[in-house]
Motif scaffolding. Structure first.
Motif, short mmCIF file in Angstrom:
data_model
loop_
_atom_site.label_atom_id
_atom_site.label_comp_id
_atom_site.label_asym_id
_atom_site.label_seq_id
_atom_site.Cartn_x
_atom_site.Cartn_y
_atom_site.Cartn_z
N LEU A 157 0.84 -1.18 0.00
CA LEU A 157 0.00 0.00 0.00
C LEU A 157 0.88 1.24 0.00
O LEU A 157 1.83 1.34 0.77
N GLU A 158 0.54 2.12 -0.87
CA GLU A 158 1.27 3.37 -0.89
C GLU A 158 0.85 4.19 0.32
O GLU A 158 -0.31 4.20 0.71
N GLU A 159 1.82 4.85 0.91
CA GLU A 159 1.50 5.71 2.04
C GLU A 159 0.92 7.01 1.51
O GLU A 159 1.53 7.68 0.68
N ASP A 160 -0.25 7.31 1.97
CA ASP A 160 -0.94 8.54 1.56
C ASP A 160 -1.56 9.15 2.81
O ASP A 160 -2.57 8.64 3.30
N ALA B 56 -5.83 9.72 6.89
CA ALA B 56 -6.66 10.60 7.72
C ALA B 56 -8.14 10.36 7.44
O ALA B 56 -8.95 10.28 8.37
N ALA B 57 -8.49 10.22 6.18
CA ALA B 57 -9.90 9.98 5.82
C ALA B 57 -10.37 8.63 6.38
O ALA B 57 -11.48 8.50 6.88
N ARG B 58 -9.50 7.64 6.30
CA ARG B 58 -9.83 6.32 6.84
C ARG B 58 -10.02 6.37 8.35
O ARG B 58 -10.95 5.79 8.89
N ALA B 59 -9.14 7.08 9.05
CA ALA B 59 -9.24 7.21 10.50
C ALA B 59 -10.54 7.92 10.89
O ALA B 59 -11.21 7.53 11.84
N GLU B 60 -10.92 8.95 10.12
CA GLU B 60 -12.17 9.65 10.38
C GLU B 60 -13.37 8.73 10.17
O GLU B 60 -14.32 8.74 10.95
#
Length: 133
Positions: free
Chosen positions: A110-113, A118-122
């Motif tokens: 997985l590329e670090e983005d 942040a969107a996933r954590a939200e």
């Protein structure tokens, strides 16, 4: 030269019935001796490999040992054992298809983005709050 009179073979059904009635381990051993070679040949045709066929045969007789203790009408032993064997082989085949082949699995890179992280954590936090309500 006189031949010895042949001893009539005891049927697998009679051996199973005797084991059920008396719990005689010799009757179950004789049932195994009388039926295992044919069952093993069948298992070899059904199972994916010889080791699985051996396992299925062992599992068949363990299941038969448990089932024979239950009060059920006496049935023909060989078709009953064949049914158990088919079920055990099917179980082995099912397990084999469910096991992932590690050589075929590709590592996921997985590329670090930071924005996606942040969107996933939200999103995870939003789901947690919704579950708590």
């Amino acid at each position: 030269m006189a031949q010895a009179p042949s001893v009539p073979a005891v049927s697998p059904k009679a051996l199973l019935e005797r084991y059920r009635r008396t719990g005689d381990p010799a009757a179950f051993a004789a049932l195994y001796d009388a039926t295992a070679p044919d069952l093993f040949r069948l298992a070899l045709t059904l199972a994916p490999d010889p080791a699985s066929a051996e396992d299925a045969l062992q599992d068949t007789f363990l299941a038969a040992l448990d089932a024979a203790r239950r009060p059920e009408p006496v049935r023909e032993a060989m078709p009953w054992l064949v049914g158990i064997l088919k079920h055990k082989v099917m179980h082995v085949r099912h397990k084999a298809t469910r096991a992932p082949d590690p050589l075929r699995l590709e590592p996921r890179i997985l590329e670090e983005d930071p924005a996606s992280d942040a969107a996933r954590a939200e999103e995870i936090e939003r789901v947690r709050r919704a579950l708590e309500d």
